[in-house]
Scaffold this motif. Sequence first.
Motif, PDB file in Angstrom:
ATOM      1  N   SER A  54       0.779  -1.210   0.339  1.00 34.81           N
ATOM      2  CA  SER A  54      -0.159  -0.321   0.132  1.00 34.81           C
ATOM      3  C   SER A  54       1.191   1.052  -0.143  1.00 34.81           C
ATOM      4  CB  SER A  54      -1.388  -0.273   1.379  1.00 34.81           C
ATOM      5  OG  SER A  54      -1.736   1.179   0.516  1.00 34.81           O
ATOM      6  N   ALA A  55       1.570   1.341   0.780  1.00 36.98           N
ATOM      7  CA  ALA A  55       2.819   2.272   0.966  1.00 36.98           C
ATOM      8  C   ALA A  55       3.525   3.022  -0.955  1.00 36.98           C
ATOM      9  CB  ALA A  55       4.222   2.240   2.059  1.00 36.98           C
ATOM     10  N   TYR A  92       0.691   4.169  -3.141  1.00 36.27           N
ATOM     11  CA  TYR A  92       0.522   5.908  -3.042  1.00 36.27           C
ATOM     12  C   TYR A  92       2.029   7.114  -3.029  1.00 36.27           C
ATOM     13  CZ  TYR A  92       0.083   9.799   0.494  1.00 36.27           C
ATOM     14  OH  TYR A  92      -0.370  11.181   0.510  1.00 36.27           O
ATOM     15  N   ARG A 110       0.372   5.410   3.475  1.00 37.24           N
ATOM     16  CA  ARG A 110      -0.703   4.450   3.199  1.00 37.24           C
ATOM     17  C   ARG A 110      -2.114   4.690   3.304  1.00 37.24           C
ATOM     18  NH1 ARG A 110       0.596   3.076   8.212  1.00 37.24           N
ATOM     19  NH2 ARG A 110      -0.440   1.452   8.850  1.00 37.24           N
TER      20      ARG A 110
END
Lengths: 614, 515
Positions: free
Chosen positions: B314-315, B318, B420
């Motif tokens: 997710s990070a 992002y 994130r």
Amino acid sequence: MTIVKSQWINFLRQYGPIPRNDNMYDEAIHRILQQKKIKPIQISSEYMEELIENFQSESPASVILTGTAGDGKTYYCREIWSYFGGSLDTWESRDKVKQLKLPNSNKTLFVVKDLSELQDFEKKDILEQLSSILQNPDEDKMFLIAANDGQLIEAWKHANPKDNPQIERVKKHIEDLLVNGEKERPGIKLKLYNLSQVNAAKLFPQIVHAILNHPGWNECQNCSLREGDGNNKCPIWENRKRMEGSNDGQLILTRLTDLLELCELNDIHLPIRQLFLLVSNMLLGHPDAKDHLMNCSEAARIVSENKTALASIYRNIFGENLPEKRRENTRVFEALGKFGVGYETNNFIDNVLIFGADDPEFERYYQDWVVNDSYYGANQIYRANQKDYLEGRAEIADDFLLSLRSQRQRLFFIIPKEQEEESHFWRLTAFHYAGEYLNEVYRRAQHGKVSSQITARIVQGLNRIFTGFFVRESDKLILATSGSHSQAKVSRIFEEEISVPKRHGQGVQIVMKNGKPCLEVKLSHLLPAEYLPLNLVRFEFLSRVAEGALPGSFSRECYEDILDFKSKLLNLVERLRLEEGDDSDPNQLTFQIIRRLTQEGTIDHNTVEVNCHA
Amino acid sequence: MHERLPRPSNVDAMDMWVDEAIWGHRLYDEQTPWLCLMEFFNVLVAEHEAGRAFVETGPNTLKYKPKARMHLRNILFNNPKISLIATKYKDNSKEAWAQWFKEMEARKAGVNSDVNFRYLEERFPSFEDFYLVVQFLRRTTIEGENNKRWTSQFVFPYGPDCLYEDLDVKGNSDRRFFARTGELLYLMLTRSGKGPLILDKLQQSVLNKENKFNRLVAALQPKDMSQERTSIREGAYLPYLSLPEYQALADDWLRLLDSNIPKFDVFPHLVNITGLHMIIYALNRAREVLGYREKLTFVIEIVAPKKTIIRELSADCYAEHNNLSKRAVEAYIRKIEETEEWKELNNVPQAIEFLQKKFIWPKDVDELEEDGFRGNTPEQLLEFFIEKAIKRHKQHVDNFHRVWGKEVGFSSRRGARRIRYAPQDLFLKSLVYCVVPKRMEFQEFLEELYDRYGFIIGERQAHKFAQYGQADLQAFAENAKRLEQRLASMGLLRRLSDACAYVENPFGKREEEAG
């Protein structure tokens, strides 16, 4: 010295938390029953009579058995199969769909003992057939289908309900039954039995009774470990004796059943398989045994190594014999673990456990509760650790704290009823009000009135959350808003108050609804009441807030739920005002603004009238 | 590629026209989602009063007259001595009023010199009552206590009499907090075609004069508002006439407004959903410029007690998204390198003329030299321009994804170093209220979140992408399980058994749609 290697114990072990492929559970048990010629464990099945009656009748209904793994779906199917003359060979054959003829209706019953065994196209076919049968009751086919509710919902997707309104109708019907917890609805001749709905607290005593009284225990008669002296006794036999509870009024069974009941009241369902697992683990659990469950040879070894204390039935109840990960992933231990028994405590109990040997104030309790039980209580190891702990030896602190935990868990099951209050017994769990909830609310509300003191406490908790002030008001429910939105913490506009004692169509009381306790709030004769279901968590939360805890602690989700309930009540007030008509002066605006809390803890509100016309 | 509408004619005062061409005039990081909604309400009410709510006569010709309501704002937010006066003259209401009028005469700002507040004395039985009302309304301030100037404090939008535009302390519009993002929202909803339906729903809340609290706020203002200075606001620019994003935004608004959520309670959810859609809009415009065709997706982490691989994924997602707008700015400018016109340019003056035509930059040659440009080829000029454009972009539009993500509770840094997509509870609630009609099977819910917003939460969604191996898929399955538990603890999910759960919307009206 002769040690018997009991077949019965080996069999009982199969029910425990041994690692195994779940799908084969029922088959494995059944096979052993046959091979070793053991009498099966019989408990009365809630719906068996009803189901048999249905299929015996002249116009039987199709049946779907649903629930989760371990609720007994396969068991029911097999019993029905053999009752109506189905052969064992056919049952064990590879056919996924089996058929037999029903006696009085001359219909053919198709039995699908596990929907998940079927391939997608086979599921589609079965469901299509089922739909057409249900729309056309003259058909001479019937179905008995067993499926996890998840599987059932999934399977419908394969039948393409969007293309076929007939199938769509049946799908929606079944879904409605499932979600609303109903068995039948007019319009379609189908009965849905959700075995997940059977109350674990009702089943558990039956299971315990059946296991304790099984003839298999006779094998232990000639074993030399059965009645050894001191700590040379067989831990399994000791656990059995304690479970029987002939000396303490079956306290273990009672307390455990209470915990299971509380689980149900917290919307946690435990299938029958988990209950068997629990009993097996209770009797046979030991951290050092193979798969952490003893059999006879292991038991003998453990006695010789002087490690019997770790077979404590009290620890086993919480799965402490298992590694942490396995415990967390086993439903029954996860559920029971939520009570925090062993981790929660109060000063009194800990004082007894730690200082009881030396402190005259607690000595009596120490004798009764700890010393008297030389097997699982104050045995040598405990005493040694305790001494070291008190003398400040840091290295063994962890060991002692571990045994402290076990002792607390034991105390939960041995403190007699008469001493519950003075020991603040329920503080051994995370739910301090659980005892009151179970006895004074749940059980009381079923055939009587719940004490007004309890209702008052709940109302006070609600008032504190509704207003955001530390009010001391339990005679009426205060509805306040912040004007802008209901989730605001402090509400300064006083809208309405609802009398708790019945008056002019208003009233607040705790009642039973759908078998669960609810707070019923009536605003007026003209409108229906609103209900706030009081599960264990909510009851605990509101009680704690009433006694001084901040609403943000213990459970934020509860806090928001309660604010949502306030919204509902405000909607009700709004509706009532519309019903009663508005005869207020259009040129005036009147508000009740809450200024502050008085010394006595009541709300001080000012009426502010604004002249809009000036 | 969607066709871009022509640049408005009156923008020559601006530094350049790059961000605006891609995203519109404009997306602004310092205008929070709540203030975007407030600006939107101001536009809507103004247009509604003029009889043309949600009607755009010609593209990008929005011209509206918001209210200033300086009496109200002085009373609520430029009034520090009121509690002192109320306490000191507790038993002498007449004296309290006199003192207060004196104080306000000295303090008042943004109004004509002949303005006074005497009309209030007739309206309230006592000064104390007046004080209680002021106290109460102050507590409803949007975004609570904050450090913004008093002219940027907004009372809760109970009704049309509560709405006013953002101004500086002199009473002028400096576009600091009403920076036009609300105007873009208005244009998007207008162009979705669903305006009339939305208008109808809002009649019961922000457009309703009769609401008790609106009338209370109106009671603080003079009957005759004609003395108020009002100005015309214009210049909003939304580049595309129609986009699927407008439809999606409007549909979600209607779902929220349609449900049983108490009317003012719906605003925080509108704010969250609008924030999400604006972020999607911003990212998609950047991706379009960069030539990406596949669906925009987000790897969503449902926060776990320990670090999981989903957090990393997710990070990474992002970070990639966060970079898109900068890259798009450069790519957008560089597109001119492919044109014939550019290739025929020989010298800097020609290049300047060309760039001025395309991007209204530079203002003039002198400015260019002052700025530090020393090159002597069109290519060098272009590089210089790109540098300037990116610098300008970083001031505001570049931050939009980060700031808005945080404001609506969509992205966060909690418990970790990197930001994130880890949604907060209120955001998840907004999603449920928006997506679930009354009840929806959990797996279906996950699939719906993927279809509508590109959210990858569970293994079935992750499975669609070749790059996730077995271990990843297992992590996604656990991720979905955590969402189940979180929704259950919020009272939004009912579990029937291990394999079967239903997401429930307590305010849902609609019966579950077929399939």
